[in-house]
Design a protein around this motif. Structure first.
Motif, PDB file in Angstrom:
ATOM      1  N   ALA A 218       0.815  -1.375  -0.103  1.00 15.16           N
ATOM      2  CA  ALA A 218       0.098   0.005   0.080  1.00 15.16           C
ATOM      3  C   ALA A 218       0.811   1.150  -0.161  1.00 15.16           C
ATOM      4  O   ALA A 218       0.555   2.186  -0.735  1.00 15.16           O
ATOM      5  CB  ALA A 218      -0.921  -0.188   1.254  1.00 15.16           C
ATOM      6  N   VAL A 219       1.905   1.195   0.853  1.00 14.56           N
ATOM      7  CA  VAL A 219       2.709   2.425   0.995  1.00 14.56           C
ATOM      8  C   VAL A 219       3.530   2.608  -0.616  1.00 14.56           C
ATOM      9  O   VAL A 219       3.688   3.637  -0.971  1.00 14.56           O
ATOM     10  CB  VAL A 219       3.983   2.254   2.048  1.00 14.56           C
ATOM     11  N   LEU A 220       4.013   1.472  -1.097  1.00 14.44           N
ATOM     12  CA  LEU A 220       4.850   1.419  -2.308  1.00 14.44           C
ATOM     13  C   LEU A 220       3.891   2.067  -3.391  1.00 14.44           C
ATOM     14  O   LEU A 220       4.280   2.884  -4.347  1.00 14.44           O
ATOM     15  CB  LEU A 220       5.113  -0.094  -2.791  1.00 14.44           C
ATOM     16  N   CYS A 225       2.432   6.433  -7.131  1.00 17.17           N
ATOM     17  CA  CYS A 225       1.396   7.413  -7.756  1.00 17.17           C
ATOM     18  C   CYS A 225       1.957   8.794  -7.512  1.00 17.17           C
ATOM     19  O   CYS A 225       1.840   9.582  -8.651  1.00 17.17           O
ATOM     20  CB  CYS A 225      -0.042   7.252  -7.101  1.00 17.17           C
ATOM     21  N   PHE A 226       2.387   9.252  -6.353  1.00 15.63           N
ATOM     22  CA  PHE A 226       2.995  10.584  -6.139  1.00 15.63           C
ATOM     23  C   PHE A 226       4.143  10.881  -7.061  1.00 15.63           C
ATOM     24  O   PHE A 226       4.055  11.855  -7.726  1.00 15.63           O
ATOM     25  CB  PHE A 226       3.450  10.672  -4.786  1.00 15.63           C
ATOM     26  N   PHE A 230       3.973  13.495  -9.996  1.00 14.26           N
ATOM     27  CA  PHE A 230       4.851  14.702 -10.037  1.00 14.26           C
ATOM     28  C   PHE A 230       5.775  14.752 -11.401  1.00 14.26           C
ATOM     29  O   PHE A 230       6.025  15.632 -11.730  1.00 14.26           O
ATOM     30  CB  PHE A 230       5.779  14.546  -8.858  1.00 14.26           C
ATOM     31  N   ALA A 231       6.079  13.705 -11.831  1.00 18.36           N
ATOM     32  CA  ALA A 231       6.930  13.614 -13.336  1.00 18.36           C
ATOM     33  C   ALA A 231       6.060  13.928 -14.330  1.00 18.36           C
ATOM     34  O   ALA A 231       6.406  14.889 -15.035  1.00 18.36           O
ATOM     35  CB  ALA A 231       7.198  12.402 -13.404  1.00 18.36           C
ATOM     36  N   LEU A 232       4.702  13.879 -14.338  1.00 18.88           N
ATOM     37  CA  LEU A 232       3.740  14.367 -15.283  1.00 18.88           C
ATOM     38  C   LEU A 232       3.494  15.815 -15.098  1.00 18.88           C
ATOM     39  O   LEU A 232       3.370  16.335 -16.198  1.00 18.88           O
ATOM     40  CB  LEU A 232       2.446  13.568 -15.118  1.00 18.88           C
ATOM     41  N   SER A 641      11.381   2.414  -3.343  1.00 20.92           N
ATOM     42  CA  SER A 641      10.735   1.624  -4.889  1.00 20.92           C
ATOM     43  C   SER A 641       9.676   2.196  -5.419  1.00 20.92           C
ATOM     44  O   SER A 641       9.782   2.155  -6.865  1.00 20.92           O
ATOM     45  CB  SER A 641      10.408   0.442  -4.248  1.00 20.92           C
ATOM     46  N   GLY A 642       8.901   2.751  -4.809  1.00 20.33           N
ATOM     47  CA  GLY A 642       7.626   3.374  -5.421  1.00 20.33           C
ATOM     48  C   GLY A 642       8.208   4.809  -6.154  1.00 20.33           C
ATOM     49  O   GLY A 642       7.792   5.152  -7.474  1.00 20.33           O
TER      50      GLY A 642
END
Length: 685
Positions: A218-220, A225-226, A230-232, A641-642
């Motif tokens: 869930a944390v990953l 998603c963040f 943020f890259a987008l 990793s995320g």
């Protein structure tokens, strides 16, 4: 240091799992006493292979992007094990609700997935698409200038790169198989990365570990998603080179010109959270020494030490000092570790022999865990004659095929490489078992010098040296990776046979995916441009090593040789000091604060921006550990990793947009007040 910091930077991963090990001192296998171990064929399932292939695509994009930006690659073992567990656990949970679940998801199957994915991403590194193969291209040759003749240039294409990888990448798997029992059962080598991964997978499949794994997933996912979002968001402000958050002059415009700035890269913040603190500090220290002190002083000698008319990318100018001092420091560090590892290997073997002769049998199993693991590890064997026959057949195929791909490299050159490779593969695998350091890239660098000087400049020595690097690295790297996987399989009761075949599957995936993913970046971006988004620093560095082999030091700019010798010696001295302190200072452990020469060398060419990103990651981890050390050890690898996966995967749609000619709508750029006044005046006019 390029390598796999999956092996060379495994310190944090080992620390992470050692805490799990410390909190669970009960017998691991006792928790699985009533769990049936599937046969080796049932460990390699269709769903495991499909999951491995999906994750291999993801990890190949990650490794390729890291290779093409800075070449610093963290340990991805934890991410592979965690994502493999998340995907297959979710898939099996859904099927079980509909009564379609036939086989339970086991830790052995999880091990197969992790082995496959890490083998595939390992090929993404050892394939050399961002180092020795890229160094063959005309673009990198134009930057190097020397040796820029047709026989020392090879046009890149997916076809021959994929063929080369399939020819050379499988040989190393057979070179080390006959020694698996000696290294794991007799000598009981630790293989820290393999052991760490095994503890992680074992913990996932216990009731308590499964709950923790779900929270980690869930944390990953949130971190992913963040990072992706943020890259987008950043993309909208980057319509051209020098635009956007990646060119944010965090410490002012003068510092920005010296490449000191924070570029808002989630990827390298995540990498910094995984890498040991001293790695990140070493990178920053190297940037300060080079871009903060040395290069400004050398640039002040422009017109004296080198011609003022040379371009910024010429190896006869300032670029030559950047590249060759970095190469000298890397070679010094590599040479030290190769000889130190050889000494450590032979010393350890001698000690093992004395212990064996005195009647101390290391095969004695005194507890339930050891007995059960030895039973399963010796159950499904790979006959030694199969391994030796496989090595011989694949070596013959390679001896015939490699000269057809690189006519500068003759059959007897490849024969010599394969004659000495098993010895080096053994030393690397043994040393990796002791220290977790894989020296594959160092053996590759030395083979460049040897074979390029053997062939000579006029006969294509540059290409021959770079191609020999690929042959040597493929064998030495895959051998140590396979032994790490055997150790993981030993601790999770995965069959050696399933480990071997999953490594073969992962290697095949890597040989297929790595050139395709590289080609995707190569066509979408200006790969190899020192000032661009994907500078691919090791392409020029590896070609520089080949030029040293064929030309010696005569082509270096003034005083560059003196600087190179100083940094070569400094790298060796720093390592000696560290080893000395490690032996004598057991109380304060000051050796932990000695920087890594290999890490210090990387920013000599690239600058400090990525080192600052990684130090921000270290700072986040440090503050987290101060607040709650247990939660940090449990969730920091998932967060990291995320962050890595999210921004790296955004590069796929970004590359597609670039190929389609779609540009971002805005360009956010920063100017000095004087320049801004001139721009306003120009626009007003």
């Amino acid at each position: 240091m390029e390598r796999n910091p999956s092996k060379q930077m495994a310190g944090n991963e080992s620390d992470y799992t050692s805490e799990i090990e410390g909190r669970e001192r009960v017998m691991v296998e006792d928790a699985f006493r009533n769990t049936e171990v599937p046969s080796w064929k049932n460990q390699i399932t269709v769903r495991a292979i499909v999951t491995s292939f999906i994750l291999s695509i993801v990890f190949n994009f990650i490794v390729c992007k890291l290779n093409l930006t800075t070449g610093v690659i963290p340990s991805l073992n934890v991410a592979a094990g965690l994502l493999g567990f998340a995907i297959l656990k979710g898939y099996t949970s859904i099927l079980s609700q509909f009564g379609l679940m036939k086989l339970p998801f086991t830790r052995q199957e999880n091990t197969v997935i992790q082995t496959c994915v890490v083998a595939s991403s390992g090929i993404a590194f050892s394939s050399g698409t961002a180092s020795y193969l890229l160094g063959m291209s005309g673009k990198i040759a134009a930057q190097a200038e020397e040796g820029n003749i047709p026989i020392n240039i090879k046009k890149l294409s997916v076809g021959w790169m994929m063929g080369f990888l399939f020819v050379v990448s499988f040989v190393g798997l057979f070179s080390i198989v006959p020694l698996r029992k000696m290294m794991i059962l007799k000598y009981k080598l630790t293989y820290p990365s393999g052991t760490a991964t095994a503890y992680l997978i074992n913990s996932f499949h216990t009731p308590k570990g499964a709950k923790l794994a779900k929270r980690q997933v869930a944390v990953l996912f949130k971190s992913f998603c963040f990072s992706f979002s943020f890259a987008l968001f950043q993309w909208f402000f980057a319509a051209a080179d020098g635009c956007g958050f990646a060119s944010f002059p965090t410490f002012g415009l003068q510092a920005y010109e010296k490449r000191f700035y924070f570029d808002f890269s989630s990827t390298y913040v995540g990498v910094g959270m995984i890498c040991p603190f001293m790695v990140n500090i070493s990178l920053l220290l190297g940037a300060i020494i080079s871009w903060g002190v040395m290069w400004p002083l050398i640039e002040a000698r422009k017109g004296d030490w080198y011609s003022a008319s040379l371009s910024a990318t010429s190896l006869h100018g300032i670029q030559g000092y950047r590249v060759f001092t970095a190469i000298a420091m890397m070679l010094g560090d590599g040479l030290y570790h190769v000889f130190f590892m050889l000494f450590q290997t032979f010393y350890s073997l001698a000690q093992q022999k004395l212990s064996h002769d005195s009647g101390d049998s290391s095969l004695d199993a005194t507890d339930y865990d050891a007995k059960r693991r030895i039973e399963h590890f010796t159950k499904d064997q790979i006959p030694n004659w199969v391994a030796m026959l496989g090595y011989g057949i694949l070596a013959v195929i390679s001896i015939i095929a490699v000269p057809l791909i690189f006519h500068q490299l003759k059959w007897y050159h490849v024969l010599v490489a394969y004659a000495i490779a098993p010895v080096l593969a053994f030393c690397n695998a043994y040393g990796c078992g002791l220290t977790d350091w894989s020296l594959a890239s160092n053996y590759g660098k030395f083979s460049i010098i040897i074979f390029s000087s053997w062939v000579g400049l006029d006969n294509g020595g540059v290409i021959a040296g770079l191609a020999s690097c690929g042959v040597m690295m493929s064998i030495v790297s895959t051998a140590s990776d396979l032994m790490q996987d055997f150790k993981t399989g030993y601790l999770t009761l995965a069959s050696p046979r399933s480990m071997f075949f999953s490594q073969v599957c992962g290697t095949a995936m890597g040989c297929f995916l790595s050139p395709l993913v590289f080609w995707f970046f190569f066509k979408a971006y200006n790969v190899g441009d020192p000032e661009g988004s994907y500078p691919a620093p090791y392409g020029l560095m590896y070609r520089g090593i080949a030029l040293l082999g064929v030309e010696g030091v005569s082509s270096l700019p003034r005083n560059c040789l003196t600087l190179a010798i100083c940094f070569f010696v400094a790298a060796i001295v720093i390592n000696i000091i560290r080893e000395f302190l490690q032996k004598v200072d057991t109380r304060y452990r000051t050796y932990r604060f000695i920087p890594s020469p290999m890490c210090m060398a990387i920013p000599f060419y690239l600058g400090a921006y990525f080192a600052i990103d990684m130090c921000v990651g270290s700072l986040i981890l440090f503050l987290w550990q101060r607040r709650n050390k247990i939660k940090a050890s449990e969730f920091a690898p998932a967060v990291a990793s995320g962050l890595i996966c999210g921004e790296s995967l955004w590069s796929v749609p970004a590359a597609i947009l670039a190929l389609a000619g779609v540009k971002a709508p805005l360009c956010m750029k920063f100017l000095s007040s004087s320049t801004n006044s001139k721009v306003d005046a120009f626009l007003g006019a």
